[in-house]
Write a protein that holds these residues in place. Structure first.
Motif, PDB file in Angstrom:
ATOM      1  N   ILE A 144       2.755   5.380  -2.527  1.00 38.12           N
ATOM      2  CA  ILE A 144       3.030   6.652  -1.861  1.00 38.12           C
ATOM      3  C   ILE A 144       4.525   6.964  -1.880  1.00 38.12           C
ATOM      4  N   THR A 148       0.841  -1.196   0.000  1.00 36.19           N
ATOM      5  CA  THR A 148       0.000   0.000   0.000  1.00 36.19           C
ATOM      6  C   THR A 148       0.878   1.249   0.000  1.00 36.19           C
ATOM      7  N   SER A 149       1.974   1.157   0.750  1.00 33.39           N
ATOM      8  CA  SER A 149       2.851   2.329   0.827  1.00 33.39           C
ATOM      9  C   SER A 149       3.672   2.517  -0.441  1.00 33.39           C
ATOM     10  N   LEU A 150       3.791   1.440  -1.249  1.00 34.09           N
ATOM     11  CA  LEU A 150       4.644   1.520  -2.437  1.00 34.09           C
ATOM     12  C   LEU A 150       4.288   2.720  -3.315  1.00 34.09           C
TER      13      LEU A 150
END
Lengths: 313, 308
Positions: free
Chosen positions: A54, A50-52
């Motif tokens: 961002i 999920t952070s990728l």
């Protein structure tokens, strides 16, 4: 099944399975631990993925800002275009974008809000209404480059508008129309029925009710959607390129029939030409910073309007 | 007294007439405005079909399905569309290889695992990703991702399909994530709680209960993502280049259908030449592809939706 049968057998044999030393009875703690471990591990993997996006966003912004440092200054904002990278400025592109929006804003808002009012307030549920709705959702998924072909054929050639601001503005208006319609529809639908009832009870006609009651209440939602649509239009490149905007325009646009360039187009041409002149990459980065700042301000404005002025009933 | 009443009646009459006028005119005006969206669709279909028909009349079918694409060859221009289709297919495929796993993971994380606080931070940031103009992604792919990948793959061309494909995938992540998350959130809480109450871990609830129940929405989100990738223009126009030779090598330049349209119109395609009409043929194929995808997505999410 066999496992369960065994399980029951053990249960009746030993009476107290919970303290049994055989590890397959009732509570298979190893198996549970494994499941929990798997759960915890994949939770972290999901968080990482999920952070990728961002993280990439962060890299993108960092990279572009770094490349623009030293190039983005006041004279860059107020100078004319030039082949010479040191002298080039984007005032023409800024003015072009402003002129484009002077077309896009009134056209999309009038068309979009009218369509939304018609669909929500007048159209009877039936074939026409569902046809317009399906049509709008399909239109929203048409690639923007196709809108460019429509603009090229209808506005530029058929109506003879060429690659003018008017042709570009109308093309972009049609492109973002579905966004305004859908968000206005939601805003209108959210107006509580008792306000309408009250208005009718006071003897107001249908249109007066819409004009004096429904629209003012729905206005924040409509504005938010319109701002988002306009910021989409500001960043659109493909349809304008298809209209055949000339590469190097030194004149500033003066009216809606002027030839023009706009911020995203300038970014496009400078990026393409980095093969020729390396510094163009810095100019493109500096222009991107300007574009992103404009979009950031507009989106913040949309959020503020939504938070502050949305009435709750 | 009598006069007073008359004036009141007159005022009332006046207002009523004025209102009536607006009430008679406005529905017609609004319907006219609403029909613009229909006219736009008709306009798109007619411009594409008319000019594409001229193209299909001039160029034999066998040539269109060939691999020879040389529209600017002065003596003998050829219009094989396979190189463009392969370019579009490959760039979209790479994009979906990035967007689907990452987008679905994000959806599962946000709907199943994330604390309210994490969700409130992550979701808006993901949405920012969707608001960045595609031209910016194009610049990023060309001036950052390609040089970065060159360090890993020395034979990578300065224009190639791999880098814009990956960047396009990143651009599509928020779309897949938010549509899938909506579908997952629509699964009734009772089903989740039931599974949790039976002793499932959250992961098992997600994989065995939520995803199967939301599968129609998830598939629809993927299909819409593909349609977005097929239609995406600026990223591939900048970073994938304009190589028209048929090749299957993703480390080299390939032109996509959208890239072809942009290159050909921004150069000067003389009106009336076969090259000019080829734009519309490519546009028509593109339009039919994306429309088809959109209809499939609508069909899937309606037909296979589980209603609770």
């Amino acid at each position: 099944m066999a496992y369960e049968a065994e399980w029951f057998q053990k249960l009746s044999e030993e009476q107290n399975p919970l303290v049994s030393k055989q590890d397959y009875v009732v509570i298979d703690s190893e198996r549970i631990r494994r499941r929990v471990r798997k759960n915890n591990f994949l939770k972290q993997v999901f968080l990482l993925l999920t952070s990728l996006g961002i993280v990439v966003l962060g890299i993108l912004l960092y990279q572009i800002v770094v490349q623009s440092i030293g190039w983005l200054d006041w004279s860059f904002l107020v100078s004319r275009l030039s082949i010479n990278a040191d002298k080039a400025g984007i005032l023409g592109a800024i003015l072009g974008t402003v002129w484009l929006m002077l077309i896009v804003i009134p056209v999309t808002i009038v068309l979009g809000v009218s369509t939304a009012i018609y669909l929500e307030e007048y159209a009877r549920p039936g074939k026409l209404q569902s046809f317009i709705k399906t049509n709008l959702s399909n239109l929203a998924s048409v690639p923007s480059v196709i809108f460019g072909l429509l603009g090229l054929t209808v506005f530029s050639r058929l109506m003879g508008l060429g690659s003018s601001i008017l042709a570009g503005g109308l093309t972009l208006s049609l492109l973002v129309l579905p966004i305004v319609v859908v968000s206005s529809q939601e805003a209108i639908r959210a107006v509580p029925g008792f306000l309408r009832d009250a208005s009718y009870a006071m003897g107001a006609s249908r249109w007066i009710t819409i004009w004096k009651v429904v629209l003012p209440v729905a206005l924040p939602g409509i504005l938010t959607g319109s701002i988002l649509a306009v910021s989409r239009a500001i960043g659109e490149t493909a349809p304008l390129v298809v209209l055949g905007i000339p590469t190097l325009i030194l004149m500033y646009p003066t009216n809606i029939m002027s030839d023009f360039t706009a911020l995203p187009i300038q970014i496009y041409y400078w990026t393409l030409d980095t093969v020729l002149t390396k510094e163009y990459a810095n100019l493109a980065a500096a222009t991107i910073v300007v574009l992103l700042l404009v979009l950031f301000v507009m989106n913040s404005l949309a959020i503020v309007i939504r938070q502050k002025f949305q009435k709750k009933f | 007294m009598e006069g007073n009443l008359n004036i009141r009646a007159m005022i009332h009459d006046n207002i009523a007439r004025k209102h009536n006028r607006a009430d008679r005119i406005m529905p017609v005006f609004l319907l006219l405005m609403a029909s613009v969206s229909i006219l736009t669709t008709l306009g798109i279909v007619f411009t594409l079909v008319f000019d594409a028909a001229i193209f299909f009349g001039r160029v034999p079918f066998r040539e269109i399905l060939s691999t020879d694409l040389a529209p600017l060859n002065a003596n003998n221009p050829t219009f094989g569309m396979l190189p463009l289709m392969v370019g579009t297919l490959f760039s979209s495929l790479i994009a979906m290889l990035v967007a689907v796993p990452v987008g679905l993971s994000a959806a599962v994380y946000l709907s199943q695992f994330a604390s309210t606080r994490n969700r409130a931070i992550l979701k808006p940031m993901l949405e920012v990703l969707a608001g960045v103009p595609t031209i910016v992604y194009g610049f990023f792919a060309y001036s950052f991702v390609t040089p970065l990948l060159m360090k890993l793959i020395p034979s990578l061309g300065s224009k190639n399909v791999l880098s814009p494909g990956i960047v396009m995938g990143i651009m599509i992540i928020p779309m897949v994530a938010s549509l899938s998350e909506d579908a997952m959130n629509a699964v009734p809480e009772a089903m989740r709680e039931g599974a949790l109450g039976m002793g499932s871990t959250k992961l098992e609830v997600a994989v065995k209960v939520v995803i199967p129940a939301a599968i129609s929405g998830i598939i629809a989100s993927i299909v819409l993502g593909i349609s977005r990738a097929i239609g995406e223009t600026m990223i591939v126009a900048i970073a994938s280049g304009s190589n028209k030779h048929f090749s299957l090598d993703i480390t080299q330049s390939m032109q996509t259908m959208t890239g072809y349209i942009v290159e050909f119109t921004s150069g000067d395609a003389g009106s009336g030449t076969t090259g000019y009409y080829s734009l519309y043929a490519v546009g028509l194929i593109l339009f039919l592809f994306t429309l088809g995808m959109n209809l499939v997505a609508q069909y899937v999410s309606r037909k296979y939706r589980e209603v609770y």
